[in-house]
Write an enzyme that holds these catalytic residues in place. Structure first.
Site, PDB file in Angstrom:
ATOM      1  CB  CYS A 136      46.851  31.220  42.259  1.00 41.09           C
ATOM      2  SG  CYS A 136      46.539  33.041  42.440  1.00 41.09           S
TER       3      CYS A 136
HETATM    4  N1  COA Z   1      35.853  50.591  42.885  1.00 40.24           N
HETATM    5  C1  COA Z   1      34.857  51.023  41.978  1.00 40.24           C
HETATM    6  N2  COA Z   1      34.686  50.933  40.975  1.00 40.24           N
HETATM    7  C2  COA Z   1      35.657  49.670  40.555  1.00 40.24           C
HETATM    8  C3  COA Z   1      36.481  49.734  41.577  1.00 40.24           C
HETATM    9  C4  COA Z   1      36.508  49.728  42.713  1.00 40.24           C
HETATM   10  N3  COA Z   1      37.883  49.874  43.256  1.00 40.24           N
HETATM   11  N4  COA Z   1      37.095  48.527  40.305  1.00 40.24           N
HETATM   12  C5  COA Z   1      36.964  48.707  39.273  1.00 40.24           C
HETATM   13  N5  COA Z   1      35.255  49.153  39.287  1.00 40.24           N
HETATM   14  C6  COA Z   1      34.325  49.528  38.157  1.00 40.24           C
HETATM   15  C7  COA Z   1      34.862  49.551  36.253  1.00 40.24           C
HETATM   16  O1  COA Z   1      35.703  50.594  36.714  1.00 40.24           O
HETATM   17  C8  COA Z   1      33.249  49.151  36.250  1.00 40.24           C
HETATM   18  O2  COA Z   1      32.923  50.562  35.790  1.00 40.24           O
HETATM   19  P1  COA Z   1      31.859  50.317  34.297  1.00 40.24           P
HETATM   20  O3  COA Z   1      31.275  49.554  34.431  1.00 40.24           O
HETATM   21  O4  COA Z   1      31.494  51.273  34.023  1.00 40.24           O
HETATM   22  O5  COA Z   1      32.305  50.058  33.964  1.00 40.24           O
HETATM   23  C9  COA Z   1      33.152  48.386  37.202  1.00 40.24           C
HETATM   24  O6  COA Z   1      33.218  48.959  38.705  1.00 40.24           O
HETATM   25  C10 COA Z   1      33.024  46.766  37.462  1.00 40.24           C
HETATM   26  O7  COA Z   1      33.883  46.085  36.938  1.00 40.24           O
HETATM   27  P2  COA Z   1      34.347  45.233  37.078  1.00 40.24           P
HETATM   28  O8  COA Z   1      36.043  45.200  36.269  1.00 40.24           O
HETATM   29  O9  COA Z   1      33.985  44.025  36.035  1.00 40.24           O
HETATM   30  O10 COA Z   1      34.149  43.837  38.289  1.00 40.24           O
HETATM   31  P3  COA Z   1      33.698  42.482  38.815  1.00 40.24           P
HETATM   32  O11 COA Z   1      32.500  42.582  38.626  1.00 40.24           O
HETATM   33  O12 COA Z   1      34.569  42.032  37.051  1.00 40.24           O
HETATM   34  O13 COA Z   1      34.794  42.496  39.564  1.00 40.24           O
HETATM   35  C11 COA Z   1      36.868  41.654  39.712  1.00 40.24           C
HETATM   36  C12 COA Z   1      36.306  42.274  39.704  1.00 40.24           C
HETATM   37  C13 COA Z   1      38.258  41.692  39.289  1.00 40.24           C
HETATM   38  C14 COA Z   1      36.453  41.099  41.277  1.00 40.24           C
HETATM   39  C15 COA Z   1      36.736  39.920  39.425  1.00 40.24           C
HETATM   40  O14 COA Z   1      36.761  40.567  38.092  1.00 40.24           O
HETATM   41  C16 COA Z   1      37.542  38.718  39.518  1.00 40.24           C
HETATM   42  O15 COA Z   1      37.421  38.607  40.768  1.00 40.24           O
HETATM   43  N6  COA Z   1      38.129  38.808  38.879  1.00 40.24           N
HETATM   44  C17 COA Z   1      38.621  36.720  39.093  1.00 40.24           C
HETATM   45  C18 COA Z   1      40.055  37.352  39.566  1.00 40.24           C
HETATM   46  C19 COA Z   1      40.763  36.191  39.985  1.00 40.24           C
HETATM   47  O16 COA Z   1      40.497  35.165  40.116  1.00 40.24           O
HETATM   48  N7  COA Z   1      42.207  36.446  39.216  1.00 40.24           N
HETATM   49  C20 COA Z   1      43.435  35.640  40.365  1.00 40.24           C
HETATM   50  C21 COA Z   1      44.550  36.397  40.483  1.00 40.24           C
HETATM   51  S1  COA Z   1      45.772  35.306  40.884  1.00 40.24           S
END
Ligand code: COA
Length: 372
Positions: free
Chosen positions: A156
């Protein structure tokens, strides 16, 4: 030393849009299919059912509302769940090169330059469609540029690392007109069958032109400083590579696509990026209050809000930290450049800003610029 400047920028946007609703319908149909096929294993407790995705979750967790992709039908086919890109002969332009040429043409038009004046092309992206010859060399040939070209990959952060490399070469006098181009086909290395990440990425290509400020033909941005940093982490990883065959790993494996521990990335990258930008500003003698704009990497709205607040010491005013991720999703290295390209025309002479990208590696790059 020669003073480098960004004299043009351009964005290629694919034709196809996938909204969150469309994405979730396809994902849930896929989940239902897998669950039906494995009904016995699920009933006996041997296998967990694939849970449904939700458009509300996607918007609230990421801020993403839609994404552009090079192919929509393959991604939304519950029996396929990845793009279908037409095979091309070696005599045809490659798809990354084609996207790159579109963005470069726009950037060169803004700079008032002809492609024949270009003497460096860096194709900086988080994945390249082949090992060699470099896609950058093909792009150099397609646009009719001189000089030399090479590919680089810092995930990235590729765009800002590429800008540092090009700006340093302009500064030393080894090149006179550089292109840094970022064709990103993230849809091809995203795992669309994993609800934790299936909404994250989109496709795009961005380009900037970097020249000696003294040669600039129109409005431009002085590059005051660039800074890159890396720190090893496995929390964003893709194991696909040229050793795959040697390891007998040609099967459909999860780790051959994008994998991340999103929560850890969130927690670890945020402080790294905020400290990086603040340190860069301090060493340049720029107060955060002198910044008119932050063009940040576009991965997650909450992440950007946090970084903006940490850097400025207050909640950013509307327009100070423009997000494009609601429309484009995360486009890897291209995100901060899309934001810069779309939200920089109104900058007045003397207005300052920072372009910052960050991600796998971990890696972070910042570019301090001022409207001349
Ligand atoms: N739809 C519904 N629920 C979902 C889901 C979806 N598509 N994806 C995950 N969930 C659920 C999970 O299973 C989890 O359930 P639980 O609490 O029962 O275990 C809950 O939602 C929260 O999931 P989590 O992964 O902890 O969400 P989050 O708030 O951390 O958001 C991201 C996920 C990926 C958006 C976030 O972590 C993020 O943006 N991280 C940084 C990403 C980044 O910058 N990456 C760099 C890539 S270059």
């Amino acid at each position: 030393m020669i003073q480098p400047a960004i004299t043009g920028s351009g964005v290629f946007t694919p034709e196809n849009i996938i909204t969150n609703d469309e994405l979730v319908v396809a994902f849930n149909a896929y989940a239902d299919r897998i669950n039906a096929e494995n009904a016995d294993a699920i009933a006996s407790g041997e296998m967990e059912p694939v849970p449904h995705s939700s458009a509300d979750f996607i918007v609230s967790a990421s801020g993403i509302e839609q994404r552009f992709v090079m192919d929509k039908a393959g991604v939304l086919d519950p029996n396929r769940m990845f793009p279908h890109l037409r095979a091309r002969s070696d005599e045809e332009p490659s798809i990354m090169a084609e996207m790159a040429v579109d963005a470069i043409t726009k950037a060169l038009a803004q700079a008032g330059r002809d492609a024949s004046e270009v003497d460096l092309v860096i194709c900086a992206a988080s994945n390249h469609e082949r090992a060699y010859p470099a896609v950058a060399v093909e792009i150099q040939s397609l646009i009719g540029a001189g000089g030399f070209a090479f590919d680089m990959n810092v995930a990235c952060s590729s765009a800002t690392f590429g800008i540092q490399a090009a700006a340093d070469m302009v500064r030393s006098g080894s090149v006179k007109c550089a292109i840094v181009v970022n064709p990103e086909i993230c849809s091809a290395h995203l795992e669309w069958r994993d609800r934790d990440c299936h909404f994250i990425f989109g496709d795009v290509a961005t380009a900037v032109v970097i020249e000696p400020q003294a040669n600039a033909k129109g409005a431009h941005f002085t590059i005051h400083g660039t800074r890159c940093a890396t720190e090893f982490s496995n929390n964003i990883r893709n194991n696909n590579g040229f050793l795959r065959r040697t390891r007998d790993q040609m099967e459909d494996r999860r780790d051959m696509q994008f994998m991340q521990n999103g929560r850890k990335v969130f927690k670890e990258v945020l402080p790294m990026v905020s400290a990086h930008i603040l340190g860069h500003l301090e060493d340049e003698g720029w107060g955060a209050d002198s910044l008119r704009r932050l063009w940040l990497h576009q991965a997650n709205k909450t992440m950007n809000d946090f970084i903006g607040k940490k850097v400025l010491g207050r909640t950013p005013e509307p327009g100070e930290q423009p997000n494009i991720l609601q429309d484009y999703a995360n486009t890897s290295s291209a995100g901060s450049i899309i934001a810069f390209s779309k939200y920089s025309d109104d900058m007045q002479p003397g207005d300052r800003g920072v372009i910052c990208s960050f991600g796998a590696g971990y890696s972070v790059g910042s570019v301090l610029i001022e409207r001349a």
